[in-house]
Scaffold this active site. Sequence first.
Site, PDB file in Angstrom:
ATOM      1  N   MET A   1       0.827  -1.204   0.000  1.00  0.00           N
ATOM      2  CA  MET A   1       0.000   0.000   0.000  1.00  0.00           C
ATOM      3  C   MET A   1       0.859   1.250   0.000  1.00  0.00           C
ATOM      4  O   MET A   1       2.071   1.183   0.210  1.00  0.00           O
ATOM      5  CB  MET A   1      -0.977  -0.005   1.173  1.00  0.00           C
ATOM      6  CG  MET A   1      -0.382   0.142   2.546  1.00  0.00           C
ATOM      7  SD  MET A   1      -1.674   0.148   3.832  1.00  0.00           S
ATOM      8  CE  MET A   1      -2.775   1.414   3.241  1.00  0.00           C
ATOM      9  N   CYS A   2       0.209   2.366  -0.272  1.00  0.00           N
ATOM     10  CA  CYS A   2       0.827   3.686  -0.234  1.00  0.00           C
ATOM     11  C   CYS A   2       1.923   3.783  -1.302  1.00  0.00           C
ATOM     12  O   CYS A   2       1.661   3.566  -2.477  1.00  0.00           O
ATOM     13  CB  CYS A   2       1.334   3.968   1.180  1.00  0.00           C
ATOM     14  SG  CYS A   2       1.802   5.670   1.496  1.00  0.00           S
ATOM     15  N   ALA A   3       3.152   4.056  -0.918  1.00  0.00           N
ATOM     16  CA  ALA A   3       4.255   4.158  -1.878  1.00  0.00           C
ATOM     17  C   ALA A   3       4.760   2.789  -2.324  1.00  0.00           C
ATOM     18  O   ALA A   3       5.329   2.657  -3.416  1.00  0.00           O
ATOM     19  CB  ALA A   3       5.410   4.944  -1.255  1.00  0.00           C
TER      20      ALA A   3
ATOM     21  N   HIS B   1      -0.484   5.402  -3.438  1.00  0.00           N
ATOM     22  CA  HIS B   1      -0.699   6.762  -2.946  1.00  0.00           C
ATOM     23  C   HIS B   1      -0.719   7.710  -4.153  1.00  0.00           C
ATOM     24  O   HIS B   1       0.040   7.521  -5.111  1.00  0.00           O
ATOM     25  CB  HIS B   1       0.431   7.144  -1.986  1.00  0.00           C
ATOM     26  CG  HIS B   1       0.192   8.426  -1.288  1.00  0.00           C
ATOM     27  ND1 HIS B   1       0.477   9.650  -1.867  1.00  0.00           N
ATOM     28  CD2 HIS B   1      -0.339   8.690  -0.069  1.00  0.00           C
ATOM     29  CE1 HIS B   1       0.142  10.612  -1.022  1.00  0.00           C
ATOM     30  NE2 HIS B   1      -0.349  10.059   0.076  1.00  0.00           N
TER      31      HIS B   1
ATOM     32  N   SER C   1      -3.358  -0.795  -2.079  1.00  0.00           N
ATOM     33  CA  SER C   1      -4.199   0.259  -1.519  1.00  0.00           C
ATOM     34  C   SER C   1      -3.430   1.580  -1.510  1.00  0.00           C
ATOM     35  O   SER C   1      -2.253   1.621  -1.842  1.00  0.00           O
ATOM     36  CB  SER C   1      -4.661  -0.131  -0.114  1.00  0.00           C
ATOM     37  OG  SER C   1      -5.658   0.750   0.360  1.00  0.00           O
TER      38      SER C   1
END
Length: 197
Positions: free
Chosen positions: A107-109, A129, A155
């Site tokens: 998730m994110c980066a 992200h 995500s």
Amino acid sequence: MAASATKKVLVPLGNGTEEMEAVTIIDVMRRAGATVTVASVESDLTVKCSRDVKIVADELISHAAERQFDLIVLPGGAPGSEALKQSNDLRDLLKQQQSNDKPYAAMCAAPAVVLEAHGLLKGKKATAHPAFVSKLTDSSAAEQRVVVDGNLVTSRGPGTALEFALALVEQLYESEKAKEVAVPMVVNDNVGSFMHA
């Protein structure tokens, strides 16, 4: 593995990991009954997260690399994702996970920084992200909060961490288990409403 066997989950951390994501993933997976191993990709067990929260890992990634896991989950945070990307042990574990057709997630980066860099998003829909979406080869699902494409779950960031973790429970167990975990946490009724590619 017998159906009743405990699921084994690896959550690797590096300095700069986003702590909200890491703790949410670890907590929700443990609530589901999984055995979660938190592994540091640093030379020390103590990882300093993005907002100066310190998490003490269970072991170093070099020890975790000697085992197989039912699921490998990467929390984000830009510096933490860079640290994860630099770990050869983690890279090898992720490639083995993919080649064995076992679930892996980020998730994110981390989807853009780690998975994309190691060729683990090829032919897959993913999100990340907003600051990292442009680094995804296929950004067609980038606006979705959680994307499930086969054995890959991705995500967007801290605000989607709980949905992401529940999607992982659903991926590893089933939707009823995700609901069983969500209800006592007073999560709204959108469990299972993830984008399936």
